[in-house]
Motif scaffolding. Structure first.
Motif, PDB file in Angstrom:
ATOM      1  N   VAL A 188      -3.275  10.863  -2.325  1.00  0.00           N
ATOM      2  CA  VAL A 188      -2.631   9.549  -2.326  1.00  0.00           C
ATOM      3  C   VAL A 188      -3.023   8.749  -3.560  1.00  0.00           C
ATOM      4  O   VAL A 188      -2.175   8.191  -4.264  1.00  0.00           O
ATOM      5  N   GLU A 189      -4.302   8.641  -3.843  1.00  0.00           N
ATOM      6  CA  GLU A 189      -4.749   7.816  -4.960  1.00  0.00           C
ATOM      7  C   GLU A 189      -4.242   8.352  -6.294  1.00  0.00           C
ATOM      8  O   GLU A 189      -3.840   7.590  -7.185  1.00  0.00           O
ATOM      9  N   ALA A 190      -4.219   9.638  -6.446  1.00  0.00           N
ATOM     10  CA  ALA A 190      -3.728  10.236  -7.692  1.00  0.00           C
ATOM     11  C   ALA A 190      -2.233   9.970  -7.857  1.00  0.00           C
ATOM     12  O   ALA A 190      -1.761   9.700  -8.966  1.00  0.00           O
ATOM     13  N   GLU A 191      -1.491  10.052  -6.757  1.00  0.00           N
ATOM     14  CA  GLU A 191      -0.044   9.800  -6.831  1.00  0.00           C
ATOM     15  C   GLU A 191       0.242   8.345  -7.146  1.00  0.00           C
ATOM     16  O   GLU A 191       1.176   8.031  -7.893  1.00  0.00           O
ATOM     17  N   LYS A 192      -0.563   7.438  -6.577  1.00  0.00           N
ATOM     18  CA  LYS A 192      -0.379   6.021  -6.876  1.00  0.00           C
ATOM     19  C   LYS A 192      -0.639   5.724  -8.345  1.00  0.00           C
ATOM     20  O   LYS A 192       0.059   4.911  -8.969  1.00  0.00           O
ATOM     21  N   LYS A 193      -1.626   6.402  -8.890  1.00  0.00           N
ATOM     22  CA  LYS A 193      -1.990   6.146 -10.275  1.00  0.00           C
ATOM     23  C   LYS A 193      -0.946   6.695 -11.222  1.00  0.00           C
ATOM     24  O   LYS A 193      -0.603   6.078 -12.239  1.00  0.00           O
ATOM     25  N   GLN A 240       2.008  14.637  -8.102  1.00  0.00           N
ATOM     26  CA  GLN A 240       1.254  15.387  -7.099  1.00  0.00           C
ATOM     27  C   GLN A 240       2.205  16.178  -6.190  1.00  0.00           C
ATOM     28  O   GLN A 240       3.357  15.794  -5.980  1.00  0.00           O
ATOM     29  N   VAL A 300       0.831  -1.210   0.000  1.00  0.00           N
ATOM     30  CA  VAL A 300       0.000   0.000   0.000  1.00  0.00           C
ATOM     31  C   VAL A 300       0.865   1.260   0.000  1.00  0.00           C
ATOM     32  O   VAL A 300       0.387   2.346  -0.332  1.00  0.00           O
ATOM     33  N   ASN A 313       2.739   8.367 -10.746  1.00  0.00           N
ATOM     34  CA  ASN A 313       3.793   8.707  -9.789  1.00  0.00           C
ATOM     35  C   ASN A 313       4.494  10.010 -10.165  1.00  0.00           C
ATOM     36  O   ASN A 313       4.646  10.341 -11.348  1.00  0.00           O
ATOM     37  N   GLU A 332      -3.056  13.193   2.270  1.00  0.00           N
ATOM     38  CA  GLU A 332      -4.018  12.094   2.192  1.00  0.00           C
ATOM     39  C   GLU A 332      -4.936  12.219   0.993  1.00  0.00           C
ATOM     40  O   GLU A 332      -5.242  11.229   0.323  1.00  0.00           O
ATOM     41  N   HIS A 333      -5.360  13.424   0.666  1.00  0.00           N
ATOM     42  CA  HIS A 333      -6.311  13.581  -0.429  1.00  0.00           C
ATOM     43  C   HIS A 333      -5.675  13.397  -1.803  1.00  0.00           C
ATOM     44  O   HIS A 333      -6.384  13.335  -2.810  1.00  0.00           O
TER      45      HIS A 333
END
Length: 1487
Positions: A426-431, A436, A324, A433, A423-424
């Motif tokens: 996180v998902e964009a950075e994972k998608k 963000q 994660v 890299n 935190e807001h």
């Protein structure tokens, strides 16, 4: 660029204010320590003083002090700054000195709770957490302290003031010198990335230790005013082991971290520990590629520290949750400062500018912080403190520039600890890299980062030069472009003037000890004793350097091992000088040992007699000649590519590396002169040690009444190998490395008493130093009668075969030694009088009845002891002693020989060593549980190069991943792991030779991660079996008879890898008749077996159970020219009916007559005898099962002759009876205890069709049965069916490599060799599939992929463990090929991906083999009847061949498939690819 003095002064003053505000204002006035930060956050209290952070934090102060030296400093700032550095360094030293008892204990234990603490109270220097409450063991922290100490001292800043402090620093060297074998918690204080408190070997720690050891070696801590007693000493071998470990591991950080940004400090500033420029570049590029980002570098992959997804309620992570954190790991600007410094030191301006530009937007201006001035000035206030002397702060807030009254008067750059993903986002950075924005955390500034940034800025602005900050020149380490071309000096010393004169006749110039005076030549043991005085300090409780061995690099400095190793790792002034002392014993001299004086005249005469006999044989002469030739070849100046210089010691002194021992002068309580002289003169006045045996480490420990480690004893007996022993120039000069054990190996040299063996020769890991001779047997030992012990057993006697036309009495007494060079390897003969060849008497030739013994069964104790006292055969003696040991233990007193079993074993061991009966030597060594003295060092040399080693097999397989002590190794080897007691010593030999190979040629181990000694021995057995055309049992016996040199040569062949499949066989063992058993064998009188139910629990190194005499493919005897017919006659007599078995072919008697079923196999198509073998079905059901396996292996139509002797019924199993029925036997069902029975059968005929005879046990022997065969009929039938399914026939039309690829796969499988980038490719496949399956074993995707990264060492270990369930080495390699094929398909077809289903590897492999078999055999030339065949050809094919499907001939099909090359249309890759595409579900992306 010119800058005015005023401008320089202005810039220095600016940096002074910055350093003062950020660093010096935090320095405690009492202790001199600096807190890591003043922040207290949710992630910890940073107000303590970490050793590592303090050293890095003071580097800016140190650099600025050096910069102020350059200018006219009338403000005293250079002095102020220098002493701020001194105060901090001494503060750290005092904190550690208060823990001196821990250092002393750690030198012995390397225990986690015995280490120095990693952090201290800033105000008091006290410890702040308990020994077990923190990951204190951080070798890099202690190492960076020593490195900085060395650099600062070299620049003129003195830190150490007293000799007590010098001794403390010397003990810190001992503390870190074994970093290569000490797992620690590393720079991030967590060990394994899961943070479960499990330490690891960390490259960053080892690298920093390398730098510290190299830097501080030879430093005088008192500076220019110091004397010899203030110099720090580091032994070069300790540096080399750490250096080698580092270079073997990089770019990997540890088992759980495939890469770590902390390695920047190792490949660049401050360590510069890596000497390979390409490796530096590779490591740097991997850090940039895998860890680099816009805000700095990640510490390591899947680092959850301070991410918003981290669970702060616990310190550790669950294995499945690491994934994660992927792509959202925090980025640390700190590492950009390392890139800047690295560019400055390497003069890479482009890199400097790039990372200064990247760092600039990450720096926070102090002017933007609210109340930062108050934040700094109040940081040392005693008010509102909590005992640390620091006010508990709140993190400074941000403001617009110019706001607030508390801001600093100028802009001070502040570097945050890290940047994290909110935190807001996180998902964009994972998608996607690195897209963000990140936010700095509360720990501002990170003083460590600020310090390095300031240091870099000083150098960038030319206010400071890299030479000033690195006075020791460590920055040049990685700039070497030429390999070492060191000349190794070799000095030969003769034992005495007589030997010197003899050597001069051969043109070999030597000196004696007296002639090199006043130079003293001492043992490495003496150097070990002398160096024990280093750091000894009673006030601090230090005992000095642990008495560990001094290795070859240490002893090559004037005051032994492979030349290539010394040349490669020699980095010291002067040349290495190797001193070799030659003795009479090494060169074949005959000198009685003084220990004989304690014996009576008869004993001494008898001993001398058998020693002279051993001296007369040709191997000893060859050894003498080879040794002389070896040293004479050194005169050429080049040895195996290494430049050497042979000369007198006096001529070598000026060009040698001179190491001072002046530190001993002030050691009043050390008799160092006596130690050195005593080491040189030790042989003159000491008592002999017993056969190189260390009583503490190696004495036998077999409990009375229990079985010995050997479960089974082969009854095939051979003389020792007669192969000539040439010296290899790859292994050189005197013994490899001194050892941790006082004893020598079980091949230990007894230099005053015996002839030379490979154990004496330079380069042998078993050799003992020639300067330290050992008496031949033992010091006088008291028996029950209080008398000194002499040899108790009769001497081993061998007689020449009687010459029919010669003179002399055949019964003449005396000992005659045959010329071993002209003998075949055969069973050890009993010493007998001449016996007529036609004499069929069953009486034992020496008048003693044959004795069958079961290990652990004491019912035959009296008979065994009686026979032991009469036996003149060493093979019988060792078997009898093994039996006594298994029944009563080593301390059992044999009354009729007035000695214990252990003493008698020592005697047999010694005699067999002199006679070079290597099988007996190994058996005796195994029974005595001897341990090779250099074993621990060789294992260490393998482990530090990231090679795992295993001992044993199956459930008893032990894994060695870290260096171990001799006690632990002894237990691993001898705790019941082996069926054959000789395998334990052979395992030690293999590991010793592997260590030698890896030192001399590390590339030989490319692609090998795990070395499984049991499978390596199987590979050696297979190689011997192939070379000598013998079966597995004979190959094992041949292996046990190999000399140490031959064994090492054979192992080198097995390790040679890919060349086995691309070149013709290079036969290292002579493939002559001596490699086979003679048809006319003489058996010893003792046979051992193990009747215990556990005897087959562990897989044995020989899978064949019977006593076998594999004659190879020899012609049918007495065949008349042009004749195709031959006659077989056979007769049997049970125990009460003459007790014999006779098998005659064309009236020629075959020598196969042992208890049980004697069997001869004939291939009528080829017209040869294939096998002559005995199965003792009276004593063991295993023998019966082996009989069944042999019959199953036979091809239909092969002729089998059987004859029972004594009894063959008692343990004949149902499987054995059914097998005999396959040969046509009907009366086998009627067989009873001790009946007489014989048969002439044929594989595949109907029951009852065999010719056989049977009589009850009291009815006398059977009649002679007879049958004539016509080879022409069999050959005609074979012509019709094309001799199918003979492998040789199939090879004529099936693609194959003539055994080369099969051989390579067997060897590579035994070595666990894999292709380049194999494990990352497997990870990629596993990440898409649901898992891998091999039979009942399953490797799941999760949590393997979730926890482990592609190039993580732990993932490779998981794959190795999974593939390890395949026991056939060749099949394992096909499994590796299968995985590579799947990876190649995806590489070449990016749109194809395996779907998430389980990949069954054996299913794919079987499909590929089935396709191959169907194409070339079923549908190819192997399954078709020739057009010219007779009309009834199909009927013949059907009746003889039967089913030609893959299922029916899977074993043969596998063997043929394993011999296919990898590449090409008919290679394994092609067939495996078809199977993969057929069986695996793929998803295809057409876009």
């Amino acid at each position: 660029m010119y800058r005015s003095q005023a401008h320089v002064q202005k810039r220095l003053d600016h940096y002074y204010r910055c350093v003062n505000a950020v660093i010096l204002n935090r320095q405690n006035p009492t202790t001199g320590l600096i807190p890591a930060s003043v922040a207290v956050t949710t992630h910890g209290d940073y107000r303590d003083a970490w050793v590592r952070d303090n050293v890095y934090s003071i580097m800016a102060v140190y650099g600025l002090a050096l910069a102020y030296r350059r200018v006219d400093d009338d403000q005293g700032r250079a002095y102020e700054l220098e002493h701020a550095v001194v105060k901090l360094m001494r503060g750290l030293m005092f904190c550690m000195m208060r823990q001196a008892p821990k250092i002393e204990q750690f030198k012995k234990t390397q225990g986690l709770n015995d280490c120095l603490h990693a952090k201290y109270n800033t105000a008091t220097g006290d410890t702040v957490v308990g020994d077990s409450e923190w990951g204190h063991l951080q070798i890099d922290a202690t190492s960076i302290f020593l490195l900085a100490l060395a650099q600062m001292t070299a620049s003129g800043i003195l830190i150490v003031y007293t000799t007590d402090e010098v001794d403390f620093i010397q003990n810190l060297v001992f503390y870190i010198e074994r970093a290569y074998r000490t797992p620690d918690y590393g720079i991030w204080e967590r060990g394994n990335k899961i943070n479960h408190g499990e330490p690891e070997l960390n490259s960053s720690s080892i690298g920093m230790a390398v730098a510290a050891l190299q830097a501080i070696n030879g430093i005088n801590l008192f500076g220019s005013r110091g004397g010899p007693s203030s110099v720090i000493h580091v032994l070069p071998d300790e540096i080399t082991r750490n250096y080698t470990t580092l270079h073997s591991a990089l770019p990997r950080e540890s088992n759980s971290k495939e890469i770590d940004a902390a390695l920047l400090s190792v490949i660049g500033f401050p360590a510069f520990a890596v000497g390979d420029a390409k490796l530096v570049e590779r490591t740097r590029n991997e850090i940039i590629e895998k860890l680099g980002g816009k805000y700095g570098c990640k510490r390591f992959l899947r680092d959850g520290h301070q991410t918003v997804l981290e669970n702060n309620s616990r310190l550790h992570y669950d294995a499945h949750e690491l994934k994660v954190f992927e792509n959202i790991e925090c980025e640390w600007p700190l590492f950009f400062t390392y890139f800047i410094l690295d560019g400055l030191f390497s003069e890479n301006e482009e890199q400097v500018e790039e990372y200064r530009a990247k760092l600039e937007p990450l720096i926070i201006d102090s002017a933007t912080l609210v109340d930062f001035g108050q934040y700094i000035s109040d940081s040392m206030s005693d008010s509102e403190s909590d005992g640390r002397g620091l006010k508990t702060p709140t993190s400074p807030g941000f403001a617009t520039p110019g706001s607030g009254d508390g801001k600093l008067p100028e802009h001070i750059p502040l570097i945050p600890e890290l940047y994290y993903v909110p935190e807001h986002l996180v998902e964009a950075e994972k998608k996607d890299n690195h897209t963000q924005a990140r936010v700095a955390n509360d720990n501002l500034p990170l003083v460590w980062a600020n310090s390095l940034h300031t240091l870099g800025s000083l150098i960038y602005e030319n206010l400071l030069s890299v030479a000033e900050i690195d006075p020791l020149g460590r920055r040049f380490n990685a700039r070497k472009t030429q390999p070492n071309d060191t000349v190794v000096q070799v000095v030969l010393l003769a034992e005495d003037a007589h030997l010197q004169s003899m050597l001069s006749m051969y043109g070999l110039e030597t000196q004696t000890m007296d002639q090199v005076h006043p130079i003293t030549v001492s043992q490495p043991q003496g150097l070990k004793e002398v160096y024990a005085a280093l750091g000894m300090n009673a006030k601090l409780g230090f005992s000095g350097r642990p008495k560990r061995p001094v290795g070859s690099l240490g002893t090559s400095r004037l005051y032994r091992q492979e030349l290539a190793f010394v040349r490669q790792y020699w980095h010291y002034p002067g040349r290495p000088t190797m001193t070799v002392v030659l003795t009479h014993a090494m060169l074949g001299g005959l000198t009685k040992s003084r220990s004989f004086a304690s014996q009576n005249g008869a004993d001494a005469h008898r001993l001398t007699t058998w020693r002279k006999a051993s001296l007369g044989s040709s191997p000893q002469k060859d050894n003498k000649r080879n040794l002389l030739n070896f040293f004479m070849n050194l005169r050429s100046g080049v040895c195996n590519g290494v430049r050497v210089r042979l000369g007198r010691l006096s001529e070598m002194v000026n060009t040698s590396c001179i190491e001072s021992l002046d530190f001993l002068v002030n050691k009043k309580d050390i008799d160092w002169i006596g130690i050195l002289r005593g080491a040189a003169d030790r042989r003159k006045g000491r008592h002999a040690r017993k056969l190189g045996l260390n009583e503490k480490k190696t004495q036998a420990a077999t409990p009375g009444g229990s079985r010995t480690p050997s479960h089974h004893r082969w009854s095939v007996r051979r003389r020792s190998s007669s192969f000539g022993t040439g010296m290899s120039l790859a292994s050189l000069t005197t013994p490899a490395v001194n050892t941790e054990l006082e004893s020598d190996s079980y091949f230990g040299s007894h230099s005053q008493s015996h002839t030379p063996s490979e154990g004496n020769f330079p380069g042998s890991p078993f050799a003992m130093t020639p300067m330290e001779p050992v008496e031949p047997y033992s010091a006088p030992r008291k028996t029950k009668t209080d008398q000194t012990t002499s040899f108790r057993l009769k001497d081993h006697e061998e007689v020449r075969p009687t010459r029919k036309n010669g003179s002399g009495n055949a019964n003449q007494s005396g000992v005659l030694t045959p010329d071993l060079a002209t003998l075949e390897i055969s069973d050890a003969p009993s010493p007998v009088s001449a016996v007529d060849d036609d004499n069929d008497s069953d009486e034992s030739p020496d008048g003693m009845e044959a004795l069958g013994l079961i290990l652990g069964d004491p019912s035959n104790m009296e008979a065994a002891m009686s026979m032991l006292s009469l036996s003149v055969n060493l093979y019988d003696q060792i078997d009898l002693l093994q039996y006594l040991l298994s029944c009563q233990g080593a301390t059992f007193y044999v009354s009729n020989l007035d000695a214990t079993v252990e003493t008698l074993l020592q005697e047999v061991y010694f005699k067999s060593l002199q006679l070079k009966l290597w099988s007996i030597v190994r058996q005796a060594a195994g029974l005595l549980q001897k341990v090779v003295n250099s074993l621990t060092i060789n294992i260490t040399d393998l482990v530090i190069r990231q090679k795992q080693i295993t001992i044993g097999s199956g459930r008893t397989e032990h894994f060695i991943t870290t260096p171990l002590g001799p006690d632990v190794l002894s237990r691993m080897i001898y705790d019941g792991n082996f069926d054959d007691v000789r395998e334990g010593p052979v395992v030690q030999e293999v590991m010793t030779y592997l260590g030698s190979f890896v030192r001399a040629d590390p590339d030989m181990f490319e692609g090998i991660m795990r070395l499984r000694t049991h499978f390596l021995i199987i590979a050696l057995r297979e190689e011997i079996s192939r070379l000598n055309s013998c079966d597995e049992t004979d190959a094992v016996e041949h292996l046990m008879q190999l000399s140490p040199f031959e064994l090492k040569s054979l192992l080198g062949t097995v390790l040679s890898g890919p060349t086995l499949s691309s070149h013709a066989t290079n036969t290292l063992l002579r493939n002559q008749s001596s490699g086979r058993l003679s048809p006319n064998r003489r058996q010893g009188n003792v046979s051992l077996s193990d009747d215990s139910p556990e005897s087959n629990v562990t897989a044995n190194i020989s899978s064949s159970g019977p006593s076998s005499s594999s004659l190879g493919a020899i012609p049918i005897p007495n065949m008349a020219k042009g004749s195709t017919t031959f006659t077989i006659k056979v007769q049997s007599g049970g125990f009460h009916s003459g007790n014999f078995s006779k098998i005659l072919i064309n009236e020629s008697t075959l020598s196969v007559s042992s208890r049980g079923i004697n069997m001869v196999v004939i291939d009528p198509v080829q017209g040869v005898l294939l096998e002559s073998v005995s199965f003792d079905t009276h004593i063991s059901e295993d023998e019966s099962d082996d009989l069944a396996r042999l019959v199953d292996w036979l091809q239909p139509g092969m002729i089998v002759v059987c004859a029972g002797k004594d009894d063959c019924h008692e343990h004949l199993t149902t499987a054995g009876r059914l097998a005999l029925k396959q040969l046509g036997s009907e009366r086998i069902s009627e067989l009873k205890y001790r009946d007489s029975w014989c048969m002439i059968g044929e594989k595949g005929i109907e029951v009852g069709k065999a010719v056989e005879a049977h009589k009850a046990f009291m009815d006398g022997p059977t009649a002679v049965i007879e049958k004539e065969f016509d080879l022409a009929l069999y050959k005609a039938k074979a012509d019709v069916i094309d001799t199918f399914p003979s492998p040789s026939a199939i090879a004529a039309f099936v693609p194959n490599s003539s055994g080369r690829w099969l051989r390579r796969r067997k060897n590579d499988g035994s070595l666990n060799r894999v292709p380049s980038k194999f494990y990352p490719r497997v990870w990629r496949i596993l990440s898409r599939a649901a898992g891998f399956r091999i039979g009942s074993h399953f490797l799941p995707r999760d949590p393997i992929v979730s926890e482990k990264t592609p190039e993580e060492f732990n993932f490779a270990l998981a794959v190795e463990n999974f593939l390890g369930v395949i026991l056939d080495p060749a099949e394992r390699q096909i499994a590796v090929d299968t995985l590579m094929v799947i990876a190649k398909i995806e590489d070449k077809n990016p749109g194809m991906e395996v779907q998430a289903e389980v990949i069954d590897l054996p299913l794919i492999m079987r499909e590929a083999m089935d396709t191959f078999w169907t194409k070339w055999v079923v549908n190819g030339p192997g399954g078709r009847v020739p057009a010219s065949a007779p009309a009834n050809a199909n009927a013949i094919v059907t009746s003889v061949l039967g089913d030609v499907s893959f299922d029916h001939h899977e074993k043969l099909a596998r063997r043929m498939f394993y011999d296919l090359p990898q590449e090409g249309k008919e290679g394994t890759f092609a067939y495996l690819a078809r199977a993969v595409l057929k069986l695996l579900p793929y998803s295809i992306d057409f876009e």
